[in-house]
Design a protein around this motif. Sequence first.
Motif, short mmCIF file in Angstrom:
data_model
loop_
_atom_site.label_atom_id
_atom_site.label_comp_id
_atom_site.label_asym_id
_atom_site.label_seq_id
_atom_site.Cartn_x
_atom_site.Cartn_y
_atom_site.Cartn_z
N GLU A 1 54.75 48.13 76.02
CA GLU A 1 56.02 48.57 76.57
C GLU A 1 56.95 47.37 76.72
N ASP A 2 58.18 47.63 77.08
CA ASP A 2 59.21 46.61 77.14
C ASP A 2 58.78 45.40 77.95
N ALA A 3 58.97 44.21 77.37
CA ALA A 3 58.56 42.97 78.03
C ALA A 3 59.42 42.62 79.23
N PRO B 1 60.67 44.00 72.74
CA PRO B 1 61.07 44.42 71.40
C PRO B 1 60.45 43.61 70.27
N TYR B 2 59.41 42.81 70.57
CA TYR B 2 58.75 42.03 69.51
C TYR B 2 58.02 42.98 68.56
N ARG B 3 58.02 42.63 67.27
CA ARG B 3 57.38 43.47 66.27
C ARG B 3 56.39 42.62 65.47
N GLU B 4 55.29 43.24 65.10
CA GLU B 4 54.25 42.51 64.39
C GLU B 4 54.74 41.94 63.07
N GLN C 1 52.58 35.58 80.04
CA GLN C 1 53.71 35.81 79.13
C GLN C 1 53.31 35.77 77.66
N VAL C 2 52.16 36.39 77.35
CA VAL C 2 51.76 36.53 75.95
C VAL C 2 52.50 37.74 75.38
N ASN C 3 53.29 37.52 74.33
CA ASN C 3 54.12 38.58 73.76
C ASN C 3 53.48 39.30 72.59
N ARG C 4 52.68 38.59 71.81
CA ARG C 4 51.99 39.19 70.67
C ARG C 4 50.60 38.58 70.61
N LEU C 5 49.62 39.40 70.28
CA LEU C 5 48.25 38.89 70.20
C LEU C 5 47.45 39.71 69.21
#
Length: 493
Positions: free
Chosen positions: A344-346, A53-56, A33-37
């Motif tokens: 793509e969508d989480a 939908p996470y954004r940098e 469940q890593v959402n941003r890296l």
Amino acid sequence: MGLELETAQPESHGLSSGDVLRFLERIEELELQVNRLMLLQNGKVTARFNRQPYREEAPTLLFSLSKSFTSIAAGIARDEGYIRLTDPVVSYFPDKLAGNVPPYLSQMTIHHLLSMNTGHHDNIYGRVMESGPDWAQTFLSLAPEHPPGSHYVYNTHATYMVAAILERATGMSLVEYVKPRLFEPLGIDSVDWETCPMGVTAGGMGLSIPIDGVAKFGQMLLNEGGYGGRRIVSTEYIRLATAEQSDNRRNETRADFSEGYGYQFFRCRQGCYMGNGGFGQLCFVAPKHGIVIAASSGMSHMKKQLPQLLDLIYEHIVDRVDRSQQVSSEAYPLLLQRIARMQEDAEHRVPSASSAMPDDWAGQYRVQAPEPGGVAEITVCSLDERSELRIRYANGSRRELPFDLTKKVSTKDIFRKDLAMHRQEAVISARLTEDLQLELTVVYIETPYRVTLTLTFAEGQVELVEEVNVSFDKKTTRVTAVKQEQLKDILSN
């Protein structure tokens, strides 16, 4: 180095794209469940992803990773002469001391706060949070059972006391103090830091910044205090902060949590170190290999999953770097394809069984005997261009959740961050299940929280089940409400 991060292929820094690809594949296989890296090698971004939908550029809540930022703030204040690490803690709070000061408390210094070695036998988090709004006064009332420096125990409110000291020493809020000294030099514009009930910056938790800000912070650490040609904090302090200041090996078997503790940093294998926070927030630095990894996650079992992620970092990244050999870049296109899929969508949503709700679901539903602070009223309504779920609570607060069965809806909703409820950005998707339930998924993109609201309609009633993917306490709530017309009939009988 400028303020913005440049990109490069892993091969240009001695790492195969195939190794990075396998690293990302294993993250997926283990469902971490890593959402941003972001992976940085020698200051260049060689891999990054942000699941939708996470954004940098959007802020991400750091939880206890906030502690590492408070440590650097303390280092800057030390460099500027505002504080000394040997200063007694009590010397900053004469107005909050009651009667004689216990001997061990009088011996406690800023060094002991930063190194989680205050002398308290157990974690005092619960006692402070339950004792009223004045966290500093409560902290000072809890006499240490051991001499400071002799007993390591994780202590979030020790970090809070560092923040409180910095605010008293500088005459500014912590954010006001560090913004021109830390955040702006790193090119971090979006900063939010929660406060205690008395208005003091929480210090040990509650900081939100974008994920690239975490990566830049890690690069500044790797550079021993410099970034973009500017000195932010002294090399001397970075070396103190990342050296062993406390022995954290007692009752700890996890490899990267038992290599010694610095000033709000965990020392790790192979000379690496990290700051981390609840549900898998991470800033990992490997000085010998020029590597920084910043990650934002929604780990439901962090004690198991964060060590798994760290093992993957060593196996596929740290241990695979070899600057002495020419590395093939044949796998680079495959790496880019994998990253595209990961962005793509989480949610991996199942499509809605229908694009329209049954008409008889619309209406107002009331809970006959709501719990204090619990759901009191549920309203489902269809508007011109969308539908809306409205929830009123017994304490008077309200939520309005717009939804559309054919597309996602962006909105603002009130939900918890680290310490309190805040109005924040949310993305809502909705569907009708095969069992004719209305299911809303609300993703709060500043946090790891993903809330699923399932409504089951039957015989003039609705059952609302609310489930949170990660939580420090209760994950599921359930309530039944009666449609207003039926409720009138019940009350008249």
